[in-house]
Write an enzyme that holds these catalytic residues in place. Structure first.
Site, PDB file in Angstrom:
ATOM      1  N   HIS A  20       2.296 -14.683  10.412  1.00  0.00           N
ATOM      2  CA  HIS A  20       3.119 -15.895  10.596  1.00  0.00           C
ATOM      3  C   HIS A  20       4.457 -15.713   9.423  1.00  0.00           C
ATOM      4  O   HIS A  20       4.464 -14.638   8.785  1.00  0.00           O
ATOM      5  CB  HIS A  20       2.499 -17.300  10.431  1.00  0.00           C
ATOM      6  CG  HIS A  20       1.716 -17.236   9.083  1.00  0.00           C
ATOM      7  ND1 HIS A  20       2.086 -17.093   8.003  1.00  0.00           N
ATOM      8  CD2 HIS A  20       0.153 -17.378   9.113  1.00  0.00           C
ATOM      9  CE1 HIS A  20       1.217 -17.292   6.992  1.00  0.00           C
ATOM     10  NE2 HIS A  20       0.032 -17.546   7.547  1.00  0.00           N
ATOM     11  N   HIS A  61       3.533 -14.431   5.977  1.00  0.00           N
ATOM     12  CA  HIS A  61       3.233 -12.901   5.709  1.00  0.00           C
ATOM     13  C   HIS A  61       4.773 -12.355   5.959  1.00  0.00           C
ATOM     14  O   HIS A  61       4.952 -11.341   4.928  1.00  0.00           O
ATOM     15  CB  HIS A  61       2.288 -12.338   6.685  1.00  0.00           C
ATOM     16  CG  HIS A  61       1.025 -13.110   6.799  1.00  0.00           C
ATOM     17  ND1 HIS A  61       0.557 -13.912   7.831  1.00  0.00           N
ATOM     18  CD2 HIS A  61       0.083 -12.983   6.217  1.00  0.00           C
ATOM     19  CE1 HIS A  61      -0.765 -14.224   7.896  1.00  0.00           C
ATOM     20  NE2 HIS A  61      -1.043 -13.484   6.612  1.00  0.00           N
ATOM     21  N   ASP A 103      -2.956 -19.390  -1.607  1.00  0.00           N
ATOM     22  CA  ASP A 103      -3.939 -19.281  -2.064  1.00  0.00           C
ATOM     23  C   ASP A 103      -4.099 -19.033  -3.650  1.00  0.00           C
ATOM     24  O   ASP A 103      -4.219 -17.613  -4.116  1.00  0.00           O
ATOM     25  CB  ASP A 103      -4.633 -17.740  -1.237  1.00  0.00           C
ATOM     26  CG  ASP A 103      -4.934 -17.876   0.217  1.00  0.00           C
ATOM     27  OD1 ASP A 103      -5.744 -18.686   0.342  1.00  0.00           O
ATOM     28  OD2 ASP A 103      -4.003 -17.441   0.781  1.00  0.00           O
ATOM     29  N   LEU A 123       2.068 -22.919   5.871  1.00  0.00           N
ATOM     30  CA  LEU A 123       1.942 -22.057   7.142  1.00  0.00           C
ATOM     31  C   LEU A 123       0.529 -21.412   6.700  1.00  0.00           C
ATOM     32  O   LEU A 123       0.345 -21.182   5.628  1.00  0.00           O
ATOM     33  CB  LEU A 123       2.801 -20.782   7.142  1.00  0.00           C
ATOM     34  CG  LEU A 123       4.281 -21.183   7.505  1.00  0.00           C
ATOM     35  CD1 LEU A 123       4.923 -20.133   8.024  1.00  0.00           C
ATOM     36  CD2 LEU A 123       4.116 -22.586   8.785  1.00  0.00           C
TER      37      LEU A 123
HETATM   38  O1  PAF Z   1      -5.469 -13.756   1.924  1.00  0.00           O
HETATM   39  C1  PAF Z   1      -5.908 -12.893   2.862  1.00  0.00           C
HETATM   40  O2  PAF Z   1      -5.454 -12.943   3.929  1.00  0.00           O
HETATM   41  C2  PAF Z   1      -7.160 -12.398   2.468  1.00  0.00           C
HETATM   42  O3  PAF Z   1      -8.070 -13.098   1.688  1.00  0.00           O
HETATM   43  C3  PAF Z   1      -7.047 -10.821   1.778  1.00  0.00           C
HETATM   44  C4  PAF Z   1      -6.303 -11.057   0.472  1.00  0.00           C
HETATM   45  C5  PAF Z   1      -5.945 -10.150   2.654  1.00  0.00           C
HETATM   46  C6  PAF Z   1      -8.115 -10.149   1.592  1.00  0.00           C
HETATM   47  O4  PAF Z   1      -9.011 -10.057   2.743  1.00  0.00           O
END
Ligand code: PAF
Length: 284
Positions: free
Chosen positions: A34, A37, A151, A185
């Site tokens: 999305h 990213h 995150d 998002l």
């Molecule tokens: O944040 C994420 O999408 C996942 O935790 C990651 C960092 C790609 C690890 O699988």
């Protein structure tokens, strides 16, 4: 865009490009791409010669098997998005390529950083995240690693891991991308019911109000409780935690003056979808 599925071939390619002095930026993802990213990829492209994006739904970080089963998989659409962003390299490995037999992953000691919040409510989750990011970094060996602020605990742990490894890779944390109504998002947002989608922005609205409540003289504990009470009133919402913590150690603080970096992190169940969000309350 180049596509690699095999570890050996992507390693060979990137090594030869880095030998020419080219800088590699890396965006690890689990797909269902999305705008969040996209912001990481745009930044990685702007700051490096080659942008590598990986799509790998890592089974070891799902503490709930149902969550893994329901995790959105949108391969075709993801590839279109990556091509549209002019991404240079896609790494799209299988589980056995990432986790071959006999693979050794070192143990890290994160003290209390991985025990609180997500670590407490999703036991084993961070073991899986650290395992996969360690392995992916060992394959890509990027100069710069791009992760999202959404995150918060995840990027904090990865920074600790990079420090312990004395890694050459620099972590670049990019701001949370939000919908116009404030909802952060997330790949999981597509699974919200219409009613829960309507109410979901209330989470960020409340998190953004906390500084006002603190300025009015409320204590940290009172502010946390008021926010939890307001979230609990929304139909179908169940706050799991809402904590005001030190932004480095992620441990609870009693007063705002206890730290120069303060963040509020929250996880809220909205029906059967778990949303997380955070707001930096102070950084000096
Ligand atoms: O944040 C994420 O999408 C996942 O935790 C990651 C960092 C790609 C690890 O699988």
């Amino acid at each position: 865009m180049l596509l690699f599925k095999e570890v050996k071939s992507i390693k060979r390619y990137l090594k030869s490009e880095q030998a020419k002095g080219l800088k590699v930026g890396y965006v690890p993802t689990m797909g269902a791409l999305h705008e969040g990213h996209a912001s990481l990829i745009k930044r990685a492209k702007a700051e490096n010669d080659i942008c590598v994006c990986s799509i790998f739904v890592n089974p070891t970080q799902f503490n709930d098997p149902k969550d893994l089963e329901k995790y959105p998989r949108t391969e075709g659409q993801d590839i279109e998005i990556l091509v549209g962003l002019d991404n240079d390299v896609l790494f799209y490995p299988t589980v056995s390529a990432v986790y071959p037999k006999g693979l050794h992953i070192p143990m890290f000691d994160f003290g209390q950083v991985d025990k609180v919040m997500e670590g407490h409510f999703r036991p084993g989750h961070f073991d899986g995240v650290v395992e996969v990011v360690y392995r992916l970094l060992d394959i890509v060996e990027p100069d710069n690693l791009y992760m999202g602020q959404k995150d918060f605990q995840q990027f904090t742990l990865i920074q600790h891991m990079l420090n312990q490894l004395a890694s050459k890779t620099q972590l670049v944390v990019c701001p949370i991308i939000r919908e116009e109504d404030g909802l952060a998002l997330s790949s999981r947002n597509v699974r919200l019911t219409e009613e829960n989608r309507k109410n979901a922005p209330i989470i960020s609205k409340i998190l953004h109000q906390l500084n006002d409540w603190l300025e009015e003289g409320m204590t940290i504990k009172q502010v946390e409780q008021k926010a939890i009470d307001q979230l609990s009133k929304i139909p179908d919402f169940k706050p799991e935690y809402l904590e005001i913590v030190d932004g480095y150690s992620l441990q609870a603080i009693e007063k705002m003056s206890d730290s120069d970096y303060v963040v509020v992190c929250a996880a809220v169940w909205t029906g059967d979808i778990r949303l997380i969000d955070n707001v930096i309350l102070k950084k000096s």
